[in-house]
Design a protein around this motif. Sequence first.
Motif, PDB file in Angstrom:
ATOM      1  N   SER A   1       6.735 -49.042 -37.966  1.00  0.00           N
ATOM      2  CA  SER A   1       5.760 -48.676 -36.894  1.00  0.00           C
ATOM      3  C   SER A   1       5.747 -50.045 -35.613  1.00  0.00           C
ATOM      4  O   SER A   1       5.339 -49.699 -34.681  1.00  0.00           O
ATOM      5  CB  SER A   1       4.571 -48.390 -37.564  1.00  0.00           C
ATOM      6  N   GLY A   2       6.127 -50.926 -36.502  1.00  0.00           N
ATOM      7  CA  GLY A   2       5.981 -52.184 -35.301  1.00  0.00           C
ATOM      8  C   GLY A   2       6.903 -52.015 -34.457  1.00  0.00           C
ATOM      9  O   GLY A   2       6.600 -52.337 -33.057  1.00  0.00           O
ATOM     10  N   ARG A   3       8.086 -51.836 -34.681  1.00  0.00           N
ATOM     11  CA  ARG A   3       9.323 -51.644 -33.627  1.00  0.00           C
ATOM     12  C   ARG A   3       8.898 -50.508 -32.707  1.00  0.00           C
ATOM     13  O   ARG A   3       9.353 -50.363 -31.650  1.00  0.00           O
ATOM     14  CB  ARG A   3      10.617 -51.578 -34.502  1.00  0.00           C
TER      15      ARG A   3
ATOM     16  N   THR B   1      -2.439 -47.856 -44.723  1.00  0.00           N
ATOM     17  CA  THR B   1      -2.461 -48.312 -43.272  1.00  0.00           C
ATOM     18  C   THR B   1      -2.636 -49.560 -43.337  1.00  0.00           C
ATOM     19  O   THR B   1      -3.431 -50.131 -44.034  1.00  0.00           O
ATOM     20  CB  THR B   1      -3.090 -47.335 -42.414  1.00  0.00           C
ATOM     21  N   PRO B   2      -2.178 -50.254 -41.950  1.00  0.00           N
ATOM     22  CA  PRO B   2      -2.903 -51.544 -41.854  1.00  0.00           C
ATOM     23  C   PRO B   2      -4.487 -51.670 -41.823  1.00  0.00           C
ATOM     24  O   PRO B   2      -4.980 -52.771 -41.974  1.00  0.00           O
ATOM     25  CB  PRO B   2      -2.410 -51.908 -40.559  1.00  0.00           C
ATOM     26  N   THR B   3      -4.981 -50.633 -41.750  1.00  0.00           N
ATOM     27  CA  THR B   3      -6.550 -50.737 -41.799  1.00  0.00           C
ATOM     28  C   THR B   3      -7.176 -50.119 -43.133  1.00  0.00           C
ATOM     29  O   THR B   3      -8.256 -50.028 -43.304  1.00  0.00           O
ATOM     30  CB  THR B   3      -7.286 -49.648 -40.687  1.00  0.00           C
ATOM     31  N   LEU B   4      -6.267 -50.385 -44.115  1.00  0.00           N
ATOM     32  CA  LEU B   4      -6.516 -50.036 -45.547  1.00  0.00           C
ATOM     33  C   LEU B   4      -6.991 -48.404 -45.850  1.00  0.00           C
ATOM     34  O   LEU B   4      -7.576 -48.238 -46.794  1.00  0.00           O
ATOM     35  CB  LEU B   4      -7.513 -51.011 -45.964  1.00  0.00           C
ATOM     36  N   LYS B   5      -6.503 -47.515 -45.088  1.00  0.00           N
ATOM     37  CA  LYS B   5      -6.883 -46.198 -45.287  1.00  0.00           C
ATOM     38  C   LYS B   5      -5.428 -45.726 -45.989  1.00  0.00           C
ATOM     39  O   LYS B   5      -4.450 -46.180 -46.111  1.00  0.00           O
ATOM     40  CB  LYS B   5      -6.476 -45.347 -44.190  1.00  0.00           C
ATOM     41  N   VAL B   6      -5.999 -44.721 -47.031  1.00  0.00           N
ATOM     42  CA  VAL B   6      -5.074 -44.424 -48.041  1.00  0.00           C
ATOM     43  C   VAL B   6      -4.009 -43.372 -47.351  1.00  0.00           C
ATOM     44  O   VAL B   6      -4.592 -42.484 -46.774  1.00  0.00           O
ATOM     45  CB  VAL B   6      -5.427 -43.507 -49.092  1.00  0.00           C
TER      46      VAL B   6
ATOM     47  N   THR C   1      -1.353 -42.693 -39.894  1.00  0.00           N
ATOM     48  CA  THR C   1      -1.732 -42.480 -41.164  1.00  0.00           C
ATOM     49  C   THR C   1      -0.742 -41.065 -41.549  1.00  0.00           C
ATOM     50  O   THR C   1      -0.197 -40.922 -42.787  1.00  0.00           O
ATOM     51  CB  THR C   1      -3.166 -41.627 -41.447  1.00  0.00           C
ATOM     52  N   THR C   2      -0.389 -40.401 -40.524  1.00  0.00           N
ATOM     53  CA  THR C   2       0.399 -39.236 -40.712  1.00  0.00           C
ATOM     54  C   THR C   2       1.480 -39.259 -39.973  1.00  0.00           C
ATOM     55  O   THR C   2       2.296 -38.010 -39.908  1.00  0.00           O
ATOM     56  CB  THR C   2      -0.436 -37.911 -40.466  1.00  0.00           C
ATOM     57  N   GLY C   3       1.973 -40.166 -39.255  1.00  0.00           N
ATOM     58  CA  GLY C   3       3.169 -40.099 -38.636  1.00  0.00           C
ATOM     59  C   GLY C   3       3.331 -41.392 -37.533  1.00  0.00           C
ATOM     60  O   GLY C   3       2.545 -42.340 -38.227  1.00  0.00           O
ATOM     61  N   ASN C   4       4.005 -41.428 -36.752  1.00  0.00           N
ATOM     62  CA  ASN C   4       4.244 -42.627 -35.783  1.00  0.00           C
ATOM     63  C   ASN C   4       2.603 -42.958 -35.081  1.00  0.00           C
ATOM     64  O   ASN C   4       1.993 -41.993 -34.794  1.00  0.00           O
ATOM     65  CB  ASN C   4       5.185 -42.202 -34.549  1.00  0.00           C
ATOM     66  N   PRO C   5       2.414 -44.343 -35.024  1.00  0.00           N
ATOM     67  CA  PRO C   5       1.169 -44.536 -34.334  1.00  0.00           C
ATOM     68  C   PRO C   5       1.095 -44.108 -32.961  1.00  0.00           C
ATOM     69  O   PRO C   5       2.119 -43.847 -32.307  1.00  0.00           O
ATOM     70  CB  PRO C   5       1.224 -46.091 -34.306  1.00  0.00           C
TER      71      PRO C   5
END
Length: 540
Positions: free
Chosen positions: A101-103, A511-516, A179-183
């Motif tokens: 996701s970063g790239r 996710t980076p925000t700690l969501k499952v 959460t469900t795909g690309n940011p």
Amino acid sequence: MKPVTELAPTPLEKFYQWERSAPDTIFLRQSAANQWIEYTWSDVAEMVRRVAGFLRARNLPAGSRIGLLATNCAEWLVVDLAIMLAGHVSVPLYAAQDIRSGRYIFDHAGVSLVFVGHFAHEQNPDTLLVEGIYRVALSDCVVPCDISLPEIFEHAERFEACPLYPREQLFTLIYTSGTTGNPKGVMHSLGACAEVVQRRTQFLPSADPGARERFISYLPLAHVAERVGIAIRAVYGNAELSFSAGPERFAEEMREVRPTGFFAVPRLWEKFRQGLEAAMPGLDPHALSDAQKLAVRQRLGLDQARIITTGAAATAPDIMAWYAALGIRLQNAYGMTENLIDGCIDMSESPADPGCVGKPLPGVQLRFTEDGEVCFRSAGLMQGYYKEPDKTALVLHAGWYHTGDRGYLDAEGRLVLTGRVGDIFKTAKGKFVNPLELEHKLTATGLFEQLCVVGQGLAQPVLIARPFSANCDIRISTVIEQINTELAPHERIGQILLTDSLWSADNGLLTPTLKVRRQAVADRYLPELEPDVPLCWCKN
């Protein structure tokens, strides 16, 4: 509603105000080597103007995308203000951002220059940092860069102008956690930020009248709640903003700062509780005297906090009650990247249903679609998703943002969330199940550190969880049997799969925000489910 352009000064205008009127007032504090380094508004202005001068000297096109990849620090906010001052667009990334996701963000946003500090993949930086992007090292950066921030502070010419950019001008791209795909790149204007933060500063004062607010920043500044609700809020209110050196010293820092306002996500409230119980065996908040409760609040550093919020996910009722018994009232807040957290907060003290997040903030309108989807309208709404008009059109209709969350209003007019529209699954029996409602009940048992209910296409819902204790199979089975008696037949937990592995952003389950990441958890664990075994442990 008045146009955003009439309502509030932009972050830059507040920066100019304090630079001029409070030059000797301490604004930022950085924890380092067991001491605090303090920066006045004059010090901060000097750094901001030199970084802005450096950016202007590079002759980048106006509105260029500038990345920020670092853990929280005072320099992060300095750079953020400098990017604004130079007329460019900030693109924050999480220090724990996964490589894929970063790239994607670097490429999708068209980042041409990135400021780099500490981040998760710094041992192999080229796996994340895209080749060809000019790199600027923050003071704590350990990866090769083209120039460093200290060099810029020493040699770059100050940008002396105080431009007043159009309020509709894009100032940041905040990417969702994916959460469900690309940011998705959420576009926000200077004017939207002005309206939201000014209102929050006026409506939610965390200090006594005439006293300065104190905040501590430790959650990722790439998250909209920390950046808007803490960092930019500090700019507006001339608050004293301290930056943590990290988890090892955080407890001590909290006692030193004694913030007047504080925000944490549910998982951290659980960790704070575990830390207290480990340090104070047998701790029962209900059995403490008022003086003892005050001592516990002082130990946490929360004895002077007037606004203490929790959000980003549901906080278990037993956690809320445990802290309330200590005199620490956690106030549920609800907002999202798409509206700059311009949503709801629960300020009432009366009992509430699980999932209650309070009433809309001033200036925020709330309504529901026919199927119960929560919709918001306010000056904080995004301009849209960057380069994705089709996805924008799916969620923005006639000035209303469709959140994808379901909910209802209780008797006091408070919003109660009941689940995600997309999370509801259909079992093999053709019955629909809302996993969030089950997860609320399961979290309230206090048995699980992490959990997720899945069941798309299965005979019955399946609980996948990491329990607090490894020797609790019988207790878990007993509790689940009791919960099942309270559920409709199609909602009952059919099987339980336990694991002792921690879910994190690094292994792709959070996710980076700690969501499952519900689907990722299902993909990872369901293949290990043993047929017809009510409870089993993951073998890997």
